[in-house]
Design a protein around this motif. Sequence first.
Motif, mmCIF file in Angstrom:
data_model
loop_
_atom_site.group_PDB
_atom_site.id
_atom_site.type_symbol
_atom_site.label_atom_id
_atom_site.label_comp_id
_atom_site.label_asym_id
_atom_site.label_seq_id
_atom_site.Cartn_x
_atom_site.Cartn_y
_atom_site.Cartn_z
ATOM 1 N N VAL A 57 0.863 -1.187 0.000
ATOM 2 C CA VAL A 57 0.000 0.000 0.000
ATOM 3 C C VAL A 57 0.900 1.238 0.000
ATOM 4 O O VAL A 57 1.828 1.335 0.803
ATOM 5 C CB VAL A 57 -0.928 0.021 1.238
ATOM 6 C CG1 VAL A 57 -1.727 1.322 1.298
ATOM 7 C CG2 VAL A 57 -1.871 -1.176 1.222
ATOM 8 N N PRO A 80 -8.845 -5.177 8.336
ATOM 9 C CA PRO A 80 -9.284 -6.212 9.275
ATOM 10 C C PRO A 80 -8.266 -6.595 10.344
ATOM 11 O O PRO A 80 -8.619 -7.277 11.310
ATOM 12 C CB PRO A 80 -9.580 -7.409 8.364
ATOM 13 C CG PRO A 80 -8.756 -7.189 7.153
ATOM 14 C CD PRO A 80 -8.602 -5.713 6.990
ATOM 15 N N THR A 83 -3.392 -3.124 10.389
ATOM 16 C CA THR A 83 -2.148 -2.838 9.666
ATOM 17 C C THR A 83 -1.901 -1.338 9.537
ATOM 18 O O THR A 83 -0.763 -0.891 9.472
ATOM 19 C CB THR A 83 -2.211 -3.493 8.265
ATOM 20 O OG1 THR A 83 -2.313 -4.893 8.430
ATOM 21 C CG2 THR A 83 -0.999 -3.171 7.432
ATOM 22 N N ILE A 84 -3.012 -0.578 9.514
ATOM 23 C CA ILE A 84 -2.912 0.877 9.304
ATOM 24 C C ILE A 84 -3.250 1.615 10.597
ATOM 25 O O ILE A 84 -4.178 1.238 11.315
ATOM 26 C CB ILE A 84 -3.891 1.313 8.187
ATOM 27 C CG1 ILE A 84 -3.412 0.794 6.830
ATOM 28 C CG2 ILE A 84 -4.058 2.827 8.146
ATOM 29 C CD1 ILE A 84 -4.383 1.041 5.698
ATOM 30 N N TYR A 108 1.945 2.347 8.452
ATOM 31 C CA TYR A 108 1.570 1.128 7.712
ATOM 32 C C TYR A 108 2.553 0.009 8.071
ATOM 33 O O TYR A 108 3.747 0.143 7.862
ATOM 34 C CB TYR A 108 1.618 1.437 6.213
ATOM 35 C CG TYR A 108 1.458 0.259 5.296
ATOM 36 C CD1 TYR A 108 0.325 -0.551 5.330
ATOM 37 C CD2 TYR A 108 2.437 -0.044 4.357
ATOM 38 C CE1 TYR A 108 0.183 -1.622 4.455
ATOM 39 C CE2 TYR A 108 2.292 -1.105 3.475
ATOM 40 C CZ TYR A 108 1.162 -1.885 3.524
ATOM 41 O OH TYR A 108 1.016 -2.947 2.664
ATOM 42 N N PHE A 115 -2.777 -7.758 1.974
ATOM 43 C CA PHE A 115 -3.039 -7.276 0.605
ATOM 44 C C PHE A 115 -4.486 -7.557 0.168
ATOM 45 O O PHE A 115 -4.738 -7.872 -0.982
ATOM 46 C CB PHE A 115 -2.029 -7.883 -0.380
ATOM 47 C CG PHE A 115 -0.624 -7.780 0.120
ATOM 48 C CD1 PHE A 115 0.007 -6.546 0.162
ATOM 49 C CD2 PHE A 115 0.061 -8.888 0.602
ATOM 50 C CE1 PHE A 115 1.293 -6.416 0.656
ATOM 51 C CE2 PHE A 115 1.349 -8.779 1.106
ATOM 52 C CZ PHE A 115 1.964 -7.543 1.132
ATOM 53 N N CYS A 116 -5.398 -7.417 1.121
ATOM 54 C CA CYS A 116 -6.808 -7.693 0.825
ATOM 55 C C CYS A 116 -7.451 -6.580 0.015
ATOM 56 O O CYS A 116 -8.524 -6.737 -0.539
ATOM 57 C CB CYS A 116 -7.583 -7.909 2.117
ATOM 58 S SG CYS A 116 -7.711 -6.410 3.130
ATOM 59 N N ASN A 117 -6.828 -5.394 0.007
ATOM 60 C CA ASN A 117 -7.301 -4.257 -0.797
ATOM 61 C C ASN A 117 -8.472 -3.486 -0.173
ATOM 62 O O ASN A 117 -8.969 -2.540 -0.785
ATOM 63 C CB ASN A 117 -7.696 -4.726 -2.205
ATOM 64 C CG ASN A 117 -7.405 -3.682 -3.260
ATOM 65 O OD1 ASN A 117 -6.372 -3.020 -3.219
ATOM 66 N ND2 ASN A 117 -8.317 -3.510 -4.196
ATOM 67 N N LEU A 118 -8.935 -3.876 1.005
ATOM 68 C CA LEU A 118 -10.101 -3.209 1.597
ATOM 69 C C LEU A 118 -9.833 -1.736 1.905
ATOM 70 O O LEU A 118 -10.722 -0.898 1.772
ATOM 71 C CB LEU A 118 -10.538 -3.948 2.867
ATOM 72 C CG LEU A 118 -11.157 -5.326 2.640
ATOM 73 C CD1 LEU A 118 -11.438 -6.014 3.968
ATOM 74 C CD2 LEU A 118 -12.436 -5.207 1.834
ATOM 75 N N CYS A 119 -8.621 -1.426 2.311
ATOM 76 C CA CYS A 119 -8.290 -0.028 2.623
ATOM 77 C C CYS A 119 -8.388 0.831 1.365
ATOM 78 O O CYS A 119 -8.927 1.941 1.405
ATOM 79 C CB CYS A 119 -6.893 0.071 3.223
ATOM 80 S SG CYS A 119 -5.603 -0.706 2.225
ATOM 81 N N MET A 130 -2.253 0.345 -4.555
ATOM 82 C CA MET A 130 -1.361 -0.803 -4.384
ATOM 83 C C MET A 130 -0.206 -0.669 -5.366
ATOM 84 O O MET A 130 -0.443 -0.500 -6.570
ATOM 85 C CB MET A 130 -2.102 -2.102 -4.699
ATOM 86 C CG MET A 130 -2.858 -2.678 -3.559
ATOM 87 S SD MET A 130 -1.759 -3.393 -2.324
ATOM 88 C CE MET A 130 -2.990 -3.843 -1.108
HETATM 89 S S1 SF4 Z 1 -4.531 -4.331 2.103
HETATM 90 FE FE1 SF4 Z 1 -5.928 -5.181 3.686
HETATM 91 S S2 SF4 Z 1 -4.549 -5.859 5.335
HETATM 92 FE FE2 SF4 Z 1 -3.356 -4.492 4.017
HETATM 93 S S3 SF4 Z 1 -3.560 -2.486 4.971
HETATM 94 FE FE3 SF4 Z 1 -5.163 -2.629 3.407
HETATM 95 S S4 SF4 Z 1 -6.971 -3.377 4.495
HETATM 96 FE FE4 SF4 Z 1 -5.192 -3.774 5.818
#
Ligand code: SF4
Length: 160
Positions: A57, A80, A83-84, A108, A115-119, A130
């Motif tokens: 990220v 989740p 991480t941030i 971070y 690397f779930c991409n939710l952020c 990303m």
């Molecule tokens: S990619 Fe997922 S685990 Fe990584 S910082 Fe973003 S939300 Fe959190």
Amino acid sequence: MRYLAMYIGTILRAINSLRKGMKLTGYYFSHHKEIVTQQYPENRKEMFIGDRFRGEVVLTHDENNEHKCTGCSACEIACPNGTIRIISKFEIDPETQKKKKAIDEFVYHLGMCTFCNLCILSCPTDAIVMSKDFEHSTYDRKPLTKILNKPGSKLMKGVE
Ligand code: SF4
Ligand code: SF4
């Protein structure tokens, strides 16, 4: 007699398997352009990385060292696994003279990121993306905790 037949059958199957493998190897010896395996790290400059690859990220900054992070914490809430961490502060807006929330540190922890991409999806201003950088191995965990806002950077004008 039955065991001897099984033994010979096993040997024949092994020879056949070896023959198939050698045939494929021989094929690629004479068809270099069809080889899909990449020789890393020799191919760093020309290596192919898919568009959807998620490596890290990053908070994007423009040439004026400005970013689009308002410090809203939506990415922190969406993550989740913690991480941030958004550390925000209040600044006086030079135009309105009013207090305005601003980012102090965007922390971070790369070592925790899945690397779930939710952020990225949760960010209302598309401030984070990303990157495709994947060479993160290190003997020390400290460099894996990163401050994503660059020193002296500020919020891009017009981003609320
Ligand atoms: S990619 Fe997922 S685990 Fe990584 S910082 Fe973003 S939300 Fe959190
Ligand atoms: S990166 Fe986006 S979601 Fe995260 S604090 Fe900044 S503006 Fe909010």
